[in-house]
Design a protein around this motif. Structure first.
Motif, short mmCIF file in Angstrom:
data_model
loop_
_atom_site.label_atom_id
_atom_site.label_comp_id
_atom_site.label_asym_id
_atom_site.label_seq_id
_atom_site.Cartn_x
_atom_site.Cartn_y
_atom_site.Cartn_z
N LYS A 13 -3.55 2.20 -3.70
CA LYS A 13 -3.62 2.01 -2.37
C LYS A 13 -4.37 0.45 -2.07
N ILE B 132 -2.36 -3.11 -1.45
CA ILE B 132 -2.52 -3.74 0.03
C ILE B 132 -2.86 -5.11 -0.49
N ALA C 4 -9.22 -2.73 2.14
CA ALA C 4 -8.01 -2.44 1.27
C ALA C 4 -8.31 -0.83 0.91
N GLY D 270 0.67 -1.31 -0.04
CA GLY D 270 -0.09 0.12 0.00
C GLY D 270 0.93 1.35 0.12
#
Length: 385
Positions: free
Chosen positions: A293, A297, A325, A98
Motif C-alpha cells: 500500500k 502510493i 502513504a 495503492g
C-alpha cells in the motif's frame, strides 16, 4: 488545493467517527475474548425477519455507507478536491498504485491457492481511521496533505466498489439484475426532469436494493447506484444530494460503521494466534497493507510528478507524503467487508479479520510516527482554514 465547507464538514465527521470506530473495535475484541464470548459472539447470528442481525448490518445498513461514499464521490468530482483536473492526478495515481501493488503482492503470496480470491482485501483505505489518526497530529499536517489523503481514500473506495461488483459476484441472476437496472434508469429519468423527491428516491432505492440482493450482486452496490442517479449541482446547496449527504454523515459515522465494527470484529483469538501469520493469506494481507500500500502510493505519485501530470502541493514534502502513504495501509472497514465476500471458511474469515486489524494498526502507527517527526506548520495550517 483549497478546502470547501463540505470538505471541512466531512473531515470533522470522519475524524470523530474514526475515534468511535476505534473504541467499538476495542470493545468488540475484548468482549469476544472474555467470559462473555458465548453470548456476545452469537448475538449477531440471531434472526430478525428471517435473516441474521449480521446480514441486516452487512447487507442492509452498510448500503447507507455506500450511498454516502457515492454522494461523496460525486461531490468531489463536481465541486470538491477532484473537480480541478490538475489536482486529480496526484491522488489518482497514488490510489491506483495503492490498489494494484497490494493486490499483486497478495496474489503472489497466494498463487494457485484457494485463498487467492482475497486479492481485493488489501486494496482499500479506511477513510475514518486514516483521518482520525491524521487529526491527532494537529498543525503538523498541512491542509493539502489532508485533502490528498481524503481524495486518495475516496478514489480507493471507488476502486474497491468496482472490484466487489466485478469479482465478488458469485452467481448472477439476470432477471433480478435487469429489474435493478430498470429501476436505476427510472430514477435517472425522474431526476433528469426535476421530479426527484425523497419519497420517490427512497422507494426506488429500496426496490433497487431488493433486486440487487436477489441478483447475486452484493446488495450494497445499490447504494452507489442510487447516489449516482441523484443529480448534483454546486450552485444549488438545497438540492436532494446535498441534503442527503449532510444528513447521512452523522448516522453513518456514529451508528452504521460502529455497528459494522462491533459485529465484524468479534474475532476470537486463541493462544496459538501467532501461527495465523504463517498462512499464505495472512502474509498477503500483511505485506499488501504494510508494504504494498505505501510503496504503491508513493511510487505512483512520484511517477505522476515525473511525467509532469501533477506536482507536490505547496508546504508538503516527500517525507510527509510517505507518512500519509502508510496511513493508506489502514484497510479495516472495506478490507473486512471484502474478506466476508472473498472467503467462505469461517476460520479463515476470522483469522483474516485479525490480520487486517494488526496490519492496519502497524500501518497507522508507522504513518503517525513518520508524520509526528515533521515540523509543526501552524501558520500555514491556520491560513488554509
Amino acid at each position: 488545493m483549497k478546502a470547501t465547507l463540505l470538505f471541512k464538514s466531512f473531515f470533522e465527521s470522519e475524524k470523530a467517527g474514526g475515534l468511535v470506530l476505534l473504541f467499538c473495535t476495542i470493545v468488540s475484541l475484548c468482549l469476544t475474548n472474555s467470559s462473555f464470548i458465548s453470548s456476545y459472539g452469537t448475538v449477531w447470528h440471531n434472526e430478525i425477519a428471517g435473516h441474521s442481525i449480521e446480514f441486516w448490518i452487512n447487507d442492509g445498513l452498510m448500503t447507507f455507507f455506500f450511498l454516502l461514499i457515492g454522494l461523496e464521490l460525486k461531490r468531489e468530482w463536481v465541486e470538491g478536491e477532484l473537480s480541478n483536473i490538475k489536482d486529480t492526478f496526484l491522488p489518482l495515481f497514488g490510489a491506483v498504485g495503492g490498489m494494484v501493488l497490494p493486490a499483486f503482492l497478495f496474489f503472489v503470496c497466494n498463487y494457485k491457492s484457494s485463498t487467492s480470491s482475497g486479492f481485493g482485501i488489501p486494496m482499500a483505505t479506511d477513510i475514518a481511521f486514516a483521518i482520525g489518526i491524521l487529526s491527532l497530529l494537529g498543525n503538523r499536517v498541512p491542509l493539502a496533505l489532508k485533502v490528498f489523503l481524503t481524495a486518495l481514500a475516496v478514489i480507493d473506495d471507488l476502486g474497491a466498489i468496482v472490484i466487489i461488483a466485478l469479482f465478488y459476484t458469485k452467481t448472477l441472476h439476470l432477471v433480478y439484475a435487469f429489474w435493478a437496472f430498470v429501476v436505476f434508469l427510472g430514477l435517472l429519468v425522474l431526476h433528469k426532469f426535476n421530479k426527484s423527491s425523497l419519497v420517490f428516491t427512497a422507494i426506488g432505492g429500496f426496490l433497487m436494493w431488493y433486486f440487487m440482493l436477489h441478483s447475486g450482486i452484493h446488495a450494497t452496490i445499490a447504494g452507489i447506484l442510487l447516489a449516482f442517479s441523484i443529480p448534483l449541482n454546486k450552485k444549488r446547496s438545497n438540492e436532494l444530494a446535498h441534503k442527503l449527504q449532510m444528513n447521512l454523515h452523522i448516522p453513518v459515522a456514529f451508528y452504521v460503521v460502529p455497528l459494522f465494527a462491533l459485529c465484524n470484529t468479534a474475532i476470537a483469538i486463541d493462544k496459538h494466534w501467532t501461527s495465523i501469520f504463517h498462512e499464505n493469506y495472512s502474509l498477503g494481507i500483511m505485506i499488501g497493507l504494510c508494504v504494498g500500500k505505501p510503496l504503491g502510493i508513493i511510487s505512483f505519485a512520484f511517477l505522476s510528478i515525473k511525467l509532469k501530470l501533477s506536482k507536490l502541493p505547496s508546504n508538503v514534502q516527500w517525507n510527509d507524503l510517505f507518512g500519509v502513504a502508510f496511513l493508506g495501509g489502514i484497510g479495516f472497514t472495506m478490507s473486512i467487508f471484502i474478506t466476508i465476500l472473498a472467503f467462505q471458511d469461517v476460520v479463515i474469515v476470522n483469522n483474516a479479520k485479525f490480520v487486517i486489524v494488526v496490519a492496519s494498526l502497524i500501518s497507522g502507527i508507522i504513518g503517525y510516527l513518520l508524520l509526528r517527526n515533521t515540523k509543526a506548520r501552524t501558520a500555514s495550517f491556520k491560513d488554509n482554514f
